[in-house]
Write a protein that holds these residues in place. Structure first.
Motif, PDB file in Angstrom:
ATOM      1  N   TRP A   1       0.849  -1.172   0.000  1.00  0.00           N
ATOM      2  CA  TRP A   1       0.000   0.000   0.000  1.00  0.00           C
ATOM      3  C   TRP A   1       0.889   1.227   0.000  1.00  0.00           C
ATOM      4  CZ3 TRP A   1      -2.720   1.911   4.994  1.00  0.00           C
ATOM      5  CH2 TRP A   1      -3.438   3.048   4.732  1.00  0.00           C
ATOM      6  N   TRP A   2       0.630   2.131  -0.914  1.00  0.00           N
ATOM      7  CA  TRP A   2       1.416   3.352  -1.010  1.00  0.00           C
ATOM      8  C   TRP A   2       0.540   4.469  -1.549  1.00  0.00           C
ATOM      9  CZ3 TRP A   2       1.987   5.234  -6.007  1.00  0.00           C
ATOM     10  CH2 TRP A   2       1.625   4.348  -7.018  1.00  0.00           C
ATOM     11  N   PHE A   3       0.944   5.677  -1.267  1.00  0.00           N
ATOM     12  CA  PHE A   3       0.241   6.845  -1.794  1.00  0.00           C
ATOM     13  C   PHE A   3       1.013   7.360  -3.000  1.00  0.00           C
ATOM     14  CE2 PHE A   3      -0.855   7.429   2.846  1.00  0.00           C
ATOM     15  CZ  PHE A   3      -2.154   7.019   2.702  1.00  0.00           C
ATOM     16  N   ASP A   4       0.297   7.736  -4.065  1.00  0.00           N
ATOM     17  CA  ASP A   4       0.980   8.341  -5.195  1.00  0.00           C
ATOM     18  C   ASP A   4       1.146   9.838  -4.928  1.00  0.00           C
ATOM     19  OD1 ASP A   4      -1.515   9.461  -5.792  1.00  0.00           O
ATOM     20  OD2 ASP A   4      -1.965   7.985  -7.331  1.00  0.00           O
ATOM     21  N   ASN A   5       1.764  10.544  -5.856  1.00  0.00           N
ATOM     22  CA  ASN A   5       2.062  11.969  -5.639  1.00  0.00           C
ATOM     23  C   ASN A   5       0.818  12.810  -5.412  1.00  0.00           C
ATOM     24  OD1 ASN A   5       4.792  11.540  -5.812  1.00  0.00           O
ATOM     25  ND2 ASN A   5       4.921  12.018  -7.987  1.00  0.00           N
ATOM     26  N   ALA A   6      -0.261  12.521  -6.149  1.00  0.00           N
ATOM     27  CA  ALA A   6      -1.487  13.304  -5.985  1.00  0.00           C
ATOM     28  C   ALA A   6      -2.083  13.080  -4.586  1.00  0.00           C
ATOM     29  CB  ALA A   6      -2.500  12.927  -7.065  1.00  0.00           C
ATOM     30  N   GLU A   7      -2.056  11.843  -4.098  1.00  0.00           N
ATOM     31  CA  GLU A   7      -2.556  11.573  -2.744  1.00  0.00           C
ATOM     32  C   GLU A   7      -1.681  12.263  -1.696  1.00  0.00           C
ATOM     33  OE1 GLU A   7      -4.439   7.373  -2.106  1.00  0.00           O
ATOM     34  OE2 GLU A   7      -2.757   7.189  -3.515  1.00  0.00           O
ATOM     35  N   ASN A   8      -0.362  12.204  -1.887  1.00  0.00           N
ATOM     36  CA  ASN A   8       0.537  12.874  -0.954  1.00  0.00           C
ATOM     37  C   ASN A   8       0.265  14.372  -0.909  1.00  0.00           C
ATOM     38  OD1 ASN A   8       1.916  10.569  -0.131  1.00  0.00           O
ATOM     39  ND2 ASN A   8       3.419  10.737  -1.776  1.00  0.00           N
ATOM     40  N   LEU A   9       0.058  14.981  -2.065  1.00  0.00           N
ATOM     41  CA  LEU A   9      -0.230  16.412  -2.119  1.00  0.00           C
ATOM     42  C   LEU A   9      -1.553  16.726  -1.417  1.00  0.00           C
ATOM     43  CD1 LEU A   9       0.439  19.263  -3.103  1.00  0.00           C
ATOM     44  CD2 LEU A   9      -0.755  18.705  -5.226  1.00  0.00           C
ATOM     45  N   ALA A  10      -2.587  15.937  -1.709  1.00  0.00           N
ATOM     46  CA  ALA A  10      -3.897  16.172  -1.095  1.00  0.00           C
ATOM     47  C   ALA A  10      -3.829  16.028   0.423  1.00  0.00           C
ATOM     48  CB  ALA A  10      -4.930  15.202  -1.666  1.00  0.00           C
ATOM     49  N   HIS A  11      -3.168  14.985   0.898  1.00  0.00           N
ATOM     50  CA  HIS A  11      -3.071  14.765   2.348  1.00  0.00           C
ATOM     51  C   HIS A  11      -2.212  15.829   3.022  1.00  0.00           C
ATOM     52  CE1 HIS A  11      -4.093  10.330   1.414  1.00  0.00           C
ATOM     53  NE2 HIS A  11      -5.197  11.025   1.668  1.00  0.00           N
ATOM     54  N   THR A  12      -1.169  16.291   2.337  1.00  0.00           N
ATOM     55  CA  THR A  12      -0.330  17.351   2.900  1.00  0.00           C
ATOM     56  C   THR A  12      -1.108  18.661   3.002  1.00  0.00           C
ATOM     57  OG1 THR A  12       1.669  16.325   2.022  1.00  0.00           O
ATOM     58  CG2 THR A  12       1.814  18.657   2.604  1.00  0.00           C
ATOM     59  N   VAL A  13      -1.834  19.017   1.946  1.00  0.00           N
ATOM     60  CA  VAL A  13      -2.635  20.254   1.959  1.00  0.00           C
ATOM     61  C   VAL A  13      -3.694  20.177   3.062  1.00  0.00           C
ATOM     62  CG1 VAL A  13      -4.320  21.610   0.656  1.00  0.00           C
ATOM     63  CG2 VAL A  13      -2.193  20.873  -0.435  1.00  0.00           C
ATOM     64  N   LEU A  14      -4.397  19.052   3.152  1.00  0.00           N
ATOM     65  CA  LEU A  14      -5.412  18.901   4.202  1.00  0.00           C
ATOM     66  C   LEU A  14      -4.791  18.991   5.596  1.00  0.00           C
ATOM     67  CD1 LEU A  14      -7.613  16.090   2.658  1.00  0.00           C
ATOM     68  CD2 LEU A  14      -8.283  18.457   3.067  1.00  0.00           C
ATOM     69  N   GLY A  15      -3.619  18.406   5.766  1.00  0.00           N
ATOM     70  CA  GLY A  15      -2.941  18.467   7.062  1.00  0.00           C
ATOM     71  C   GLY A  15      -2.516  19.882   7.424  1.00  0.00           C
ATOM     72  N   VAL A  16      -1.979  20.617   6.458  1.00  0.00           N
ATOM     73  CA  VAL A  16      -1.555  21.999   6.712  1.00  0.00           C
ATOM     74  C   VAL A  16      -2.772  22.863   7.042  1.00  0.00           C
ATOM     75  CG1 VAL A  16      -0.592  24.063   5.614  1.00  0.00           C
ATOM     76  CG2 VAL A  16       0.570  21.865   5.380  1.00  0.00           C
ATOM     77  N   VAL A  17      -3.868  22.697   6.299  1.00  0.00           N
ATOM     78  CA  VAL A  17      -5.095  23.458   6.576  1.00  0.00           C
ATOM     79  C   VAL A  17      -5.607  23.133   7.981  1.00  0.00           C
ATOM     80  CG1 VAL A  17      -7.524  23.728   5.934  1.00  0.00           C
ATOM     81  CG2 VAL A  17      -5.748  23.781   4.177  1.00  0.00           C
ATOM     82  N   ALA A  18      -5.576  21.857   8.351  1.00  0.00           N
ATOM     83  CA  ALA A  18      -6.040  21.459   9.685  1.00  0.00           C
ATOM     84  C   ALA A  18      -5.177  22.086  10.770  1.00  0.00           C
ATOM     85  CB  ALA A  18      -6.028  19.938   9.810  1.00  0.00           C
ATOM     86  N   LEU A  19      -3.868  22.062  10.601  1.00  0.00           N
ATOM     87  CA  LEU A  19      -2.978  22.664  11.603  1.00  0.00           C
ATOM     88  C   LEU A  19      -3.182  24.178  11.690  1.00  0.00           C
ATOM     89  CD1 LEU A  19       0.307  20.653  10.994  1.00  0.00           C
ATOM     90  CD2 LEU A  19      -1.164  20.568  13.012  1.00  0.00           C
ATOM     91  N   LEU A  20      -3.326  24.832  10.549  1.00  0.00           N
ATOM     92  CA  LEU A  20      -3.587  26.272  10.563  1.00  0.00           C
ATOM     93  C   LEU A  20      -4.915  26.575  11.257  1.00  0.00           C
ATOM     94  CD1 LEU A  20      -2.437  27.303   6.976  1.00  0.00           C
ATOM     95  CD2 LEU A  20      -1.322  27.883   9.143  1.00  0.00           C
ATOM     96  N   ALA A  21      -5.928  25.766  10.986  1.00  0.00           N
ATOM     97  CA  ALA A  21      -7.235  25.992  11.610  1.00  0.00           C
ATOM     98  C   ALA A  21      -7.158  25.820  13.119  1.00  0.00           C
ATOM     99  CB  ALA A  21      -8.272  25.034  11.025  1.00  0.00           C
ATOM    100  N   VAL A  22      -6.436  24.819  13.574  1.00  0.00           N
ATOM    101  CA  VAL A  22      -6.330  24.574  15.017  1.00  0.00           C
ATOM    102  C   VAL A  22      -5.667  25.741  15.726  1.00  0.00           C
ATOM    103  CG1 VAL A  22      -5.127  23.167  16.751  1.00  0.00           C
ATOM    104  CG2 VAL A  22      -6.397  22.066  14.910  1.00  0.00           C
ATOM    105  N   TYR A  23      -4.595  26.258  15.146  1.00  0.00           N
ATOM    106  CA  TYR A  23      -3.810  27.278  15.837  1.00  0.00           C
ATOM    107  C   TYR A  23      -4.195  28.713  15.506  1.00  0.00           C
ATOM    108  CZ  TYR A  23      -0.924  23.486  17.453  1.00  0.00           C
ATOM    109  OH  TYR A  23      -0.481  22.344  18.063  1.00  0.00           O
ATOM    110  N   MET A  24      -4.895  28.934  14.395  1.00  0.00           N
ATOM    111  CA  MET A  24      -5.171  30.315  13.999  1.00  0.00           C
ATOM    112  C   MET A  24      -6.655  30.675  14.018  1.00  0.00           C
ATOM    113  SD  MET A  24      -2.398  30.741  10.946  1.00  0.00           S
ATOM    114  CE  MET A  24      -2.479  32.521  10.919  1.00  0.00           C
ATOM    115  N   VAL A  25      -7.526  29.689  13.994  1.00  0.00           N
ATOM    116  CA  VAL A  25      -8.970  29.958  13.958  1.00  0.00           C
ATOM    117  C   VAL A  25      -9.563  29.586  15.304  1.00  0.00           C
ATOM    118  CG1 VAL A  25     -11.149  29.374  12.838  1.00  0.00           C
ATOM    119  CG2 VAL A  25      -9.058  29.498  11.480  1.00  0.00           C
ATOM    120  N   LYS A  26     -10.180  30.539  15.955  1.00  0.00           N
ATOM    121  CA  LYS A  26     -10.742  30.300  17.292  1.00  0.00           C
ATOM    122  C   LYS A  26     -12.232  29.974  17.258  1.00  0.00           C
ATOM    123  CE  LYS A  26      -6.790  31.158  19.022  1.00  0.00           C
ATOM    124  NZ  LYS A  26      -5.906  30.027  19.100  1.00  0.00           N
ATOM    125  N   ASP A  27     -12.879  30.196  16.131  1.00  0.00           N
ATOM    126  CA  ASP A  27     -14.317  29.974  16.009  1.00  0.00           C
ATOM    127  C   ASP A  27     -14.619  28.484  15.862  1.00  0.00           C
ATOM    128  OD1 ASP A  27     -17.024  30.074  15.512  1.00  0.00           O
ATOM    129  OD2 ASP A  27     -16.850  31.157  13.616  1.00  0.00           O
TER     130      ASP A  27
END
Length: 86
Positions: A1-27
């Motif tokens: 089981w492996w992730f291709d480049n598109a999956e890696n990009l999608a998961h990285t973007v989702l992870g970065v958005v989640a981290l930004l939301a946790v630390y920067m969005v209080k609502d």
């Protein structure tokens, strides 16, 4: 089981958005919206993947583990978004 480049990009973007939301969005309402959105998207991808080996926006979903991962994350995201109060 492996992730291709598109999956890696999608998961990285989702992870970065989640981290930004946790630390920067209080609502909490925005957190609920993000959890519901990611949960619904993952559930749709997981259900689509039940048709067999499929391609979604350049990502090849070929393993049953892909299906299980997306279905679990989808249910978890919807549960997280629907429980509690905003």
């Amino acid at each position: 089981w492996w992730f291709d480049n598109a999956e890696n990009l999608a998961h990285t973007v989702l992870g970065v958005v989640a981290l930004l939301a946790v630390y920067m969005v209080k609502d909490a309402g925005i957190h609920k919206f993000l959890a519901l959105t990611v949960g619904a998207l993952a559930l749709v991808v997981g259900l689509y993947n039940l048709m067999g080996e499929v391609m979604v926006l350049g990502a090849t979903l070929e393993s049953p583990a892909d299906t299980v991962l997306h279905l679990v994350v989808g249910v978890w995201g919807l549960w997280a978004g629907l429980k509690g109060k905003a």
